[in-house]
Design a protein around this motif. Structure first.
Motif, PDB file in Angstrom:
ATOM      1  N   SER A 167       0.823  -1.211   0.000  1.00 26.67           N
ATOM      2  CA  SER A 167       0.000   0.000   0.000  1.00 26.67           C
ATOM      3  C   SER A 167       0.856   1.260   0.000  1.00 26.67           C
ATOM      4  O   SER A 167       2.070   1.211   0.200  1.00 26.67           O
ATOM      5  CB  SER A 167      -0.899   0.009   1.247  1.00 26.67           C
ATOM      6  N   GLY A 168       0.168   2.374  -0.213  1.00 26.08           N
ATOM      7  CA  GLY A 168       0.863   3.658  -0.143  1.00 26.08           C
ATOM      8  C   GLY A 168       1.438   3.896   1.240  1.00 26.08           C
ATOM      9  O   GLY A 168       2.533   4.465   1.385  1.00 26.08           O
ATOM     10  N   LYS A 169       0.737   3.445   2.281  1.00 25.58           N
ATOM     11  CA  LYS A 169       1.237   3.586   3.650  1.00 25.58           C
ATOM     12  C   LYS A 169       2.539   2.813   3.839  1.00 25.58           C
ATOM     13  O   LYS A 169       3.448   3.269   4.538  1.00 25.58           O
ATOM     14  CB  LYS A 169       0.186   3.105   4.654  1.00 25.58           C
ATOM     15  N   ASP A 170       2.624   1.649   3.215  1.00 26.83           N
ATOM     16  CA  ASP A 170       3.866   0.863   3.288  1.00 26.83           C
ATOM     17  C   ASP A 170       5.031   1.654   2.697  1.00 26.83           C
ATOM     18  O   ASP A 170       6.129   1.675   3.253  1.00 26.83           O
ATOM     19  CB  ASP A 170       3.720  -0.464   2.520  1.00 26.83           C
ATOM     20  N   LEU A 171       4.783   2.296   1.570  1.00 25.87           N
ATOM     21  CA  LEU A 171       5.842   3.052   0.896  1.00 25.87           C
ATOM     22  C   LEU A 171       6.210   4.315   1.657  1.00 25.87           C
ATOM     23  O   LEU A 171       7.391   4.679   1.733  1.00 25.87           O
ATOM     24  CB  LEU A 171       5.404   3.401  -0.531  1.00 25.87           C
ATOM     25  N   LEU A 172       5.226   4.979   2.239  1.00 29.18           N
ATOM     26  CA  LEU A 172       5.515   6.162   3.059  1.00 29.18           C
ATOM     27  C   LEU A 172       6.346   5.769   4.284  1.00 29.18           C
ATOM     28  O   LEU A 172       7.245   6.504   4.701  1.00 29.18           O
ATOM     29  CB  LEU A 172       4.206   6.831   3.505  1.00 29.18           C
ATOM     30  N   ARG A 173       6.056   4.607   4.838  1.00 26.60           N
ATOM     31  CA  ARG A 173       6.764   4.138   6.037  1.00 26.60           C
ATOM     32  C   ARG A 173       8.243   3.912   5.765  1.00 26.60           C
ATOM     33  O   ARG A 173       9.083   4.116   6.639  1.00 26.60           O
ATOM     34  CB  ARG A 173       6.109   2.848   6.546  1.00 26.60           C
ATOM     35  N   ILE A 174       8.601   3.497   4.556  1.00 24.75           N
ATOM     36  CA  ILE A 174      10.011   3.230   4.247  1.00 24.75           C
ATOM     37  C   ILE A 174      10.723   4.444   3.647  1.00 24.75           C
ATOM     38  O   ILE A 174      11.891   4.343   3.256  1.00 24.75           O
ATOM     39  CB  ILE A 174      10.187   2.003   3.320  1.00 24.75           C
TER      40      ILE A 174
ATOM     41  N   VAL B 278       5.798   4.035  -8.117  1.00 23.16           N
ATOM     42  CA  VAL B 278       6.237   2.844  -7.392  1.00 23.16           C
ATOM     43  C   VAL B 278       5.050   1.957  -7.048  1.00 23.16           C
ATOM     44  O   VAL B 278       5.143   0.719  -7.131  1.00 23.16           O
ATOM     45  CB  VAL B 278       7.009   3.251  -6.116  1.00 23.16           C
ATOM     46  N   LEU B 279       3.919   2.568  -6.700  1.00 24.19           N
ATOM     47  CA  LEU B 279       2.710   1.782  -6.421  1.00 24.19           C
ATOM     48  C   LEU B 279       2.278   0.977  -7.646  1.00 24.19           C
ATOM     49  O   LEU B 279       1.906  -0.200  -7.539  1.00 24.19           O
ATOM     50  CB  LEU B 279       1.576   2.710  -5.987  1.00 24.19           C
ATOM     51  N   GLN B 280       2.342   1.609  -8.803  1.00 27.60           N
ATOM     52  CA  GLN B 280       1.969   0.928 -10.039  1.00 27.60           C
ATOM     53  C   GLN B 280       2.913  -0.243 -10.311  1.00 27.60           C
ATOM     54  O   GLN B 280       2.475  -1.326 -10.723  1.00 27.60           O
ATOM     55  CB  GLN B 280       1.989   1.911 -11.214  1.00 27.60           C
ATOM     56  N   PHE B 281       4.197  -0.032 -10.070  1.00 23.05           N
ATOM     57  CA  PHE B 281       5.179  -1.117 -10.235  1.00 23.05           C
ATOM     58  C   PHE B 281       4.809  -2.298  -9.322  1.00 23.05           C
ATOM     59  O   PHE B 281       4.834  -3.460  -9.749  1.00 23.05           O
ATOM     60  CB  PHE B 281       6.582  -0.614  -9.906  1.00 23.05           C
ATOM     61  N   CYS B 282       4.461  -1.993  -8.079  1.00 28.73           N
ATOM     62  CA  CYS B 282       4.134  -3.052  -7.116  1.00 28.73           C
ATOM     63  C   CYS B 282       2.889  -3.824  -7.538  1.00 28.73           C
ATOM     64  O   CYS B 282       2.812  -5.049  -7.375  1.00 28.73           O
ATOM     65  CB  CYS B 282       3.934  -2.457  -5.725  1.00 28.73           C
TER      66      CYS B 282
ATOM     67  N   LEU C 219       9.810  -4.656  -0.309  1.00 26.38           N
ATOM     68  CA  LEU C 219       9.940  -3.401   0.435  1.00 26.38           C
ATOM     69  C   LEU C 219      11.393  -3.130   0.829  1.00 26.38           C
ATOM     70  O   LEU C 219      11.844  -1.977   0.826  1.00 26.38           O
ATOM     71  CB  LEU C 219       9.062  -3.440   1.689  1.00 26.38           C
ATOM     72  N   SER C 220      12.131  -4.178   1.126  1.00 19.00           N
ATOM     73  CA  SER C 220      13.550  -4.019   1.455  1.00 19.00           C
ATOM     74  C   SER C 220      14.329  -3.472   0.262  1.00 19.00           C
ATOM     75  O   SER C 220      15.183  -2.581   0.415  1.00 19.00           O
ATOM     76  CB  SER C 220      14.142  -5.363   1.897  1.00 19.00           C
ATOM     77  N   GLN C 221      14.016  -3.950  -0.937  1.00 17.63           N
ATOM     78  CA  GLN C 221      14.667  -3.449  -2.145  1.00 17.63           C
ATOM     79  C   GLN C 221      14.256  -2.011  -2.431  1.00 17.63           C
ATOM     80  O   GLN C 221      15.091  -1.169  -2.780  1.00 17.63           O
ATOM     81  CB  GLN C 221      14.310  -4.354  -3.335  1.00 17.63           C
TER      82      GLN C 221
END
Length: 473
Positions: free
Chosen positions: A5-12, A23-27, A40-42
């Motif tokens: 989710s977007g929240k996951d990406l904001l968190r990192i 990046v969301l579209q890529f995921c 997410l680590s990458q």
């Protein structure tokens, strides 16, 4: 793969802009074999340094898109100096390229005055771990680091080596009883400790700190996760030390390494994000966002940082007091030093703010402790005040493997074998903290012989670390 989710990406570390959508579209379209955590680590590596993504990686095309989008977003940014000041490198043959590049970026900041890279340096966020940076009236939250005030503390006991060897069960029992590890862990009820640091008026004056006081109280006297430890070892003085008033010989000692726990980590995260909003820097330098020390935000962070440092010190004091009481031991000497901090110092005749992110203060005659690994010796040292190093030294051996690499390349059998070979009892810790993941401490010490003098050698014998792989630093 579970949805990201977007929240996951904001968190990192991603921000709410066009890059987040890309990046969301890529995921959403990802068809690879990695699980959510691995993806997410990458992606986390690509927040700061997408240019380091290798061509053979399945994330390479995304990295190139991110680079182009970052350039398009760079408006009203503070430019970096095109002709930066030179900085001194100690033990450069053992320092990875990523750390060198980060230091090269840091020295280009318009507020940078001088820099140095210690021989244990490796890549981090913003300023590399092992990086020292002097600035003019500016404070960089990520130049200090996430684990604010992380430090070493040593107690030398009036106990000889033979007593330790004959009573290891007692020492192991007390090591477990008097220490507490793991990210988020702490104490409850009657087991909580009290310390005057909790009476600091900032807990009433700063809303962020007020909301963190209960967490700080619960975790007071605990050690957290990652590379933090509480360990018994044998310290050897080759000659009498007049300053510490300790005779030549060997003694049992307690050595601890930990910082300001979740309290410091929350302070670091809050003020880093605030600095990024105020101080717009080019993409490669965004994690070096700084406050003018005369600004309201700069003063807030400076005071909060110093409180976190005092809190980290209090945690060590409690551990050492509890252990000495449990053992019934007389403490002959104590030494403490911190890293992940910023100090007001004089350099070349002017006041500067010296950031030591994973570096030990080493002014003339100042004492410090530089650990190796759980099977390699550490050293009690006295600083020489080397100006090229901005009066600093390494804070340890430094990693030569990332945590991910260590888990992949080091076997449990090899880990157990090296512990057995060195007669070290280990409680907790994972493969990511295996001795092989660290640089050779002897090479590191050789590279900084102009920075410190060795006073005594500490050999670990019984080590406790977090056993759940948790990290807060």
């Amino acid at each position: 793969m579970k949805k990201i989710s977007g929240k996951d990406l904001l968190r990192i570390g991603f921000e709410e802009n066009i890059i987040l959508g890309t990046v969301l579209q890529f995921c959403e379209n990802y068809q690879g074999n990695l699980n959510k955590g691995e993806v997410l680590s990458q992606l986390k590596k690509m927040v700061e340094t997408p240019e380091f993504t290798p061509k053979e990686s399945e994330f390479y095309d995304l990295a190139q898109q991110i680079i182009q989008l970052q350039k398009s977003l760079e408006t009203d940014v503070i430019p970096l100096n095109e002709s930066p000041t030179e900085f001194q490198i100690f033990g450069g043959e053992h320092i990875e390229e990523g750390a060198l590049k980060q230091m090269q970026t840091a020295i280009k900041l318009p507020v940078s005055v001088a820099g140095a890279l210690m021989p244990d340096a490796h890549q981090g966020y913003g300023l590399p771990i092992g990086g020292v940076l002097a600035t003019k009236n500016a404070i960089i939250p990520y130049g200090v680091g996430v684990d604010i005030g992380c430090r070493m503390a040593l107690s030398v006991y009036n106990i000889d080596e033979l007593f330790f060897l004959e009573n290891q069960a007692k020492f192991k029992r007390e090591l477990i009883a008097q220490s507490n590890f793991g990210a988020g862990n702490g104490f409850r009820g009657q087991y909580k400790s009290d310390h005057e640091v909790l009476e600091n008026k900032l807990f009433q004056e700063n809303d962020l700190l007020r909301n963190l006081k209960d967490k700080a109280w619960a975790q007071l006297g605990s050690s957290g996760g990652g590379n933090h430890f509480v360990e018994f070892g044998i310290i050897e003085f080759a000659e009498r030390d007049e300053v510490l008033n300790i005779d030549k010989g060997t003694y049992v000692a307690l050595l601890t390494h930990s910082g300001s726990r979740g309290f410091g980590a929350t302070i670091a995260g809050h003020y880093t994000q605030l600095a990024k909003k105020i101080c717009k820097l080019p993409q490669e330098a965004k994690n070096l966002a700084y406050f003018d020390l005369n600004s309201t935000e700069g003063q807030e962070y400076w005071l909060a940082m110093n409180l976190a440092g005092d809190y980290a010190s209090a945690c060590h004091q409690i551990i050492h007091q509890k252990m000495a009481k449990a053992l019934g031991a007389e403490v002959l000497a104590t030494v403490e030093n911190h890293h992940n901090f910023a100090w007001k110092e004089t350099w070349n005749g002017e006041e500067v703010i010296v950031h030591r992110k994973g570096a030990t203060p080493a002014s003339k005659d100042v004492m410090g402790i530089i650990p190796g690994s759980m099977t390699a010796p550490g050293f009690l040292v006295r600083g020489k005040g080397n100006t090229e190093a901005i009066q600093s030294a390494s804070h340890g051996a430094g990693r030569q493997m990332s945590r991910t690499q260590a888990k992949k390349e080091i076997s449990t059998s090899d880990f157990k074998s090296i512990l057995k070979d060195h007669n070290v009892t280990l409680i907790g810790a994972g493969l990511d903290e295996a001795p092989m993941a660290y640089k050779d401490i002897h090479q590191v010490m050789e590279a900084q012989k102009d920075l410190v003098d060795v006073v005594a050698k500490f050999t670990p014998k019984m080590v406790r670390m977090a056993d759940d792989g948790s990290r807060e630093d």
